[in-house]
Design an enzyme around this catalytic site. Structure first.
Site, PDB file in Angstrom:
ATOM      1  N   GLY A  12       0.826  -1.441   0.317  1.00 22.00           N
ATOM      2  CA  GLY A  12      -0.187   0.115  -0.239  1.00 22.00           C
ATOM      3  C   GLY A  12       0.816   1.196   0.306  1.00 22.00           C
ATOM      4  CG  ASN A  14       1.701   3.221  -5.595  1.00 20.90           C
ATOM      5  OD1 ASN A  14       2.400   4.440  -6.011  1.00 20.90           O
ATOM      6  ND2 ASN A  14       2.265   2.349  -6.121  1.00 20.90           N
ATOM      7  NE  ARG A  65      -7.422 -14.404 -13.858  1.00 21.08           N
ATOM      8  CZ  ARG A  65      -7.212 -14.344 -13.350  1.00 21.08           C
ATOM      9  NH1 ARG A  65      -7.281 -13.474 -11.989  1.00 21.08           N
ATOM     10  NH2 ARG A  65      -5.619 -14.825 -12.901  1.00 21.08           N
ATOM     11  NE  ARG A  91      -7.624 -11.645  -7.879  1.00 20.07           N
ATOM     12  CZ  ARG A  91      -7.975 -13.163  -9.025  1.00 20.07           C
ATOM     13  NH1 ARG A  91      -6.434 -14.261  -8.680  1.00 20.07           N
ATOM     14  NH2 ARG A  91      -9.126 -13.961  -9.270  1.00 20.07           N
ATOM     15  CG  LEU A  93      -9.399  -6.149 -12.803  1.00 19.47           C
ATOM     16  CD1 LEU A  93      -9.231  -4.682 -12.903  1.00 19.47           C
ATOM     17  CD2 LEU A  93     -10.254  -6.615 -11.577  1.00 19.47           C
ATOM     18  CG  HIS A 109       4.067  -1.602 -15.480  1.00 24.06           C
ATOM     19  ND1 HIS A 109       3.092  -2.719 -15.381  1.00 24.06           N
ATOM     20  CD2 HIS A 109       4.008  -1.634 -16.802  1.00 24.06           C
ATOM     21  CE1 HIS A 109       3.880  -3.412 -15.795  1.00 24.06           C
ATOM     22  NE2 HIS A 109       4.860  -2.518 -17.038  1.00 24.06           N
ATOM     23  CB  THR A 141      -7.854  -1.033 -22.090  1.00 25.55           C
ATOM     24  OG1 THR A 141      -6.322  -1.546 -22.369  1.00 25.55           O
ATOM     25  CG2 THR A 141      -8.550   0.669 -22.139  1.00 25.55           C
ATOM     26  CG  LEU A 144      -1.442  -6.884 -18.015  1.00 25.77           C
ATOM     27  CD1 LEU A 144      -2.945  -6.798 -16.472  1.00 25.77           C
ATOM     28  CD2 LEU A 144      -1.146  -8.573 -17.812  1.00 25.77           C
ATOM     29  CG  ASP A 145       0.384  -4.515 -17.143  1.00 21.29           C
ATOM     30  OD1 ASP A 145       1.456  -4.724 -17.299  1.00 21.29           O
ATOM     31  OD2 ASP A 145      -0.144  -3.843 -16.701  1.00 21.29           O
TER      32      ASP A 145
HETATM   33  C1  GRF Z   1       4.757  -0.948  -6.603  1.00 23.97           C
HETATM   34  O1  GRF Z   1       5.611  -1.469  -7.660  1.00 23.97           O
HETATM   35  C2  GRF Z   1       3.491  -0.896  -8.047  1.00 23.97           C
HETATM   36  O2  GRF Z   1       3.939   0.021  -9.256  1.00 23.97           O
HETATM   37  C3  GRF Z   1       2.642  -2.105  -8.135  1.00 23.97           C
HETATM   38  O3  GRF Z   1       2.822  -2.928  -7.250  1.00 23.97           O
HETATM   39  C4  GRF Z   1       4.021  -2.136  -6.478  1.00 23.97           C
HETATM   40  C5  GRF Z   1       2.924  -2.456  -4.644  1.00 23.97           C
HETATM   41  O4  GRF Z   1       3.054  -1.379  -4.490  1.00 23.97           O
HETATM   42  N1  GRF Z   1       1.813  -2.259  -9.414  1.00 23.97           N
HETATM   43  P1  GRF Z   1       2.057  -0.854  -3.133  1.00 23.97           P
HETATM   44  O5  GRF Z   1       3.692  -1.091  -2.616  1.00 23.97           O
HETATM   45  O6  GRF Z   1       1.301  -2.411  -2.564  1.00 23.97           O
HETATM   46  O7  GRF Z   1       1.782   0.505  -3.020  1.00 23.97           O
END
Ligand code: GRF
Length: 188
Positions: A12, A14, A65, A91, A93, A109, A141, A144-145
């Site tokens: 977490g 981010n 899923r 996950r 989606l 990403h 979208t 993926l990525d």
């Molecule tokens: C980060 O490197 C992010 O880019 C990727 O998951 C990793 C962990 O993110 N999507 P966080 O510490 O759980 O926010």
């Protein structure tokens, strides 16, 4: 007040950056709900400490899923979000969820897309001999990525970088900065 729902699976870092940005006013929105597919996600504790509602939806409790996504959709729709942000949500989606939120569903990403889609991006950037690396906030979208990029941040790769030192610097110097900026920009 614009409403955000944030989906997590792990630390977490981010999410915490988004929480701090809503507190400082840099991101004029409220995080209405944090959903994790893992009960042990440390990010749940960060949300609870910030007084944010949380919901755990264990993907293991669903036969496939699509069934997971249908329940996730119900929970997220109920929170009435203006934007949904995937933040370390591990996950994939399905169209069940994506089609309901396309255009309002974001991900971050850890690479300079379109380079290094998928996992282990830092090790792959080093192995490719890249001289710079970074992160991309993009719309989610069904590929993926591959969604349209919104904001990127880049840093130089140092000769003595390892995947770990690079990952930490990308997180600290890029991700934690560009995600709040990207979402604030979209909500204006
Ligand atoms: C980060 O490197 C992010 O880019 C990727 O998951 C990793 C962990 O993110 N999507 P966080 O510490 O759980 O926010």
């Amino acid at each position: 007040m614009k409403r955000l729902v944030v989906l997590i699976s792990g630390r977490g870092r981010n999410l915490q950056a988004l929480i701090e940005a809503t507190r400082s006013g840099a991101l004029p929105a409220e995080i209405a709900l944090v959903v994790s597919n893992r009960a042990d996600a440390q990010g749940l504790g960060l949300a609870e400490a910030a007084g944010i509602a949380t919901h755990v939806l264990p993907h293991t409790a669903y036969p496939n899923r699509e069934a997971f996504d249908a329940e996730l959709l119900r929970i997220v729709v109920a929170a009435k979000p203006d934007l949904v942000a995937l933040a370390g949500f591990m996950r994939i989606l399905t169209p069940v969820f994506i089609s309901a939120f396309e255009g309002r569903l974001l991900n971050i990403h850890p690479s300079l897309l379109p380079r290094h889609r998928g996992l282990n991006t830092h090790a792959r950037a080093l192995a490719a001999g890249d001289t710079e690396h970074g992160a991309t906030v993009h719309f989610v979208t069904q590929q993926l990525d591959e969604g349209p990029p919104i904001l990127q941040g880049r840093i130089p790769i140092h000769p003595d970088d390892t995947a770990e030192t690079l990952a930490e610097r990308v997180l600290e110097e890029v991700e934690l900065k560009i995600y709040p900026q990207a979402i604030a920009g979209l909500l204006q």
